[in-house]
Scaffold this motif. Structure first.
Motif: not given
Ligand code: SF4
Ligand code: 13P
Length: 318
Positions: A34-36, A69-71, A94-98, A122-124, A180-185, A208-210, A274-279
């Motif tokens: 959904y973040y695409q 999506g992401v890796h 990628g993903c800041s959590l992974a 699962i974000n790992c 943490s997720c750099e977007v939701h935080e 819930p990542e907020c 915006e998630c820089p990885y998804m985007k």
């Molecule tokens: Fe990772 Fe956050 Fe992007 Fe989701 S929104 S993929 S948790 S960096």
């Protein structure tokens, strides 16, 4: 000898048609989170949250899975369905959590907590999954942790905000990996309060990542799919959404009579909500990855088998 020059990448509607043509020719399925970007969601075969996407990836009979999506999502698809070729339009997605849970450091952390059950979001990476007893997503984290006997201590990784929320839901202490997720935080609580003041009847939906400070303002908390459902059910006509704004594409389409508001980040000079990885994924990269059948996700078999076990335990919980 030089390789023959490739035809230029089409644009506009021709690009969309070329993607659909390649998809047919390769017997591929396009899965999108959904973040695409909206234009990617619109041509995907399936759009969903992390849990739904992994369930679809596990059972698809298409020869090729293109993961918009992401890796970690594409890697999970490969772990679950190794007979398929899995492509990710941009390997840097990628993903800041992974990334914030490197396997060596995680191993050392677990060694300091012997006897603990290990629940990983699962974000790992596959390596972190392989060190875990069970995986969860944001839609089943409470149920997964609750499946572990109360007298067994639990390590929860890598998202400390999701872990803290689960801990509050269950009234149960968890040992949290400090990720943490750099977007939701970084959503701005000040801007959220301003929006609530401007729209006093608005419903607030949050992932819930907020942080806890933001979640305290939420009327409903859940995964991206749960937030979509809440948006449809809510009687409020203004809805403030505390998650990545890609979700608004579907929310707006399904709820034409409602107005959706996103919350800016604390640093208003950037679009950090915006998630820089998804985007990183674009229609052009989607086309190129289908055309070239690359970049491909490869997981060594011993790692895949070790990472599969905790994912299957999650899927068995339903
Ligand atoms: Fe990772 Fe956050 Fe992007 Fe989701 S929104 S993929 S948790 S960096
Ligand atoms: P969902 O589990 O809701 O799909 O969330 C995934 C994610 O990356 C959130 O940032």
């Amino acid at each position: 000898m030089n390789a023959p020059p490739q035809a230029p990448v089409p644009t506009g509607q021709e690009l969309v048609e070329a993607i659909l043509e390649l998809r047919r020719g390769l017997n591929a399925v396009i899965l999108a989170h959904y973040y695409q970007q909206g234009e990617i969601q619109d041509l995907a075969d399936f759009v969903g949250d992390s849990l739904q996407l992994s369930q679809v990836a596990a059972r698809t009979e298409a020869e090729v899975i293109v993961f918009a999506g992401v890796h970690f999502m594409a890697e999970t698809a490969k772990i679950l369905n190794p007979g398929r070729q899995v492509l990710l339009p941009d390997l840097e997605a990628g993903c800041s959590l992974a990334d914030g849970c490197p396997p060596d450091a995680f191993r050392a952390f677990l060694d300091r907590h012997p006897g603990h059950a290990v629940v990983s979001y699962i974000n790992c990476s596959a390596a972190t999954k392989a060190m875990s007893d069970i995986i969860c997503t944001s839609s089943n984290a409470v149920r997964v942790v609750d499946s572990i006997p109360r007298d067994r201590p639990v390590v929860f990784a890598p998202d400390r905000h999701l872990g803290a929320w689960v801990s509050r839901q269950l009234g149960r202490d968890l040992v949290l990996w400090p990720g943490s997720c750099e977007v939701h935080e970084q959503f701005s609580e000040r801007r959220l309060v301003e929006l609530k003041t401007l729209h006093p009847g608005a419903a607030v939906l949050a992932h819930p990542e907020c942080t806890e400070a933001l979640l305290r303002h939420a009327d409903r908390i859940g995964s991206t799919t749960a937030l979509l459902t809440f948006a449809g059910e809510s009687r409020a006509t203004d809805i403030i959404v505390l998650t990545e704004p890609g979700i608004l594409h579907r929310m707006r389409r399904e709820n034409p009579g409602k107005t959706f508001w996103t919350v800016p980040g604390a640093d208003e000079s950037c679009s950090c909500n915006e998630c820089p990885y998804m985007k990183r994924n674009t229609l052009e990269k989607l086309y190129l990855c289908l055309r070239d059948r690359a970049p491909e996700i490869v997981v060594p078999e011993d790692l895949r088998v070790a990472a599969l076990r905790p994912i299957e335990r999650m899927l068995a919980l339903g």
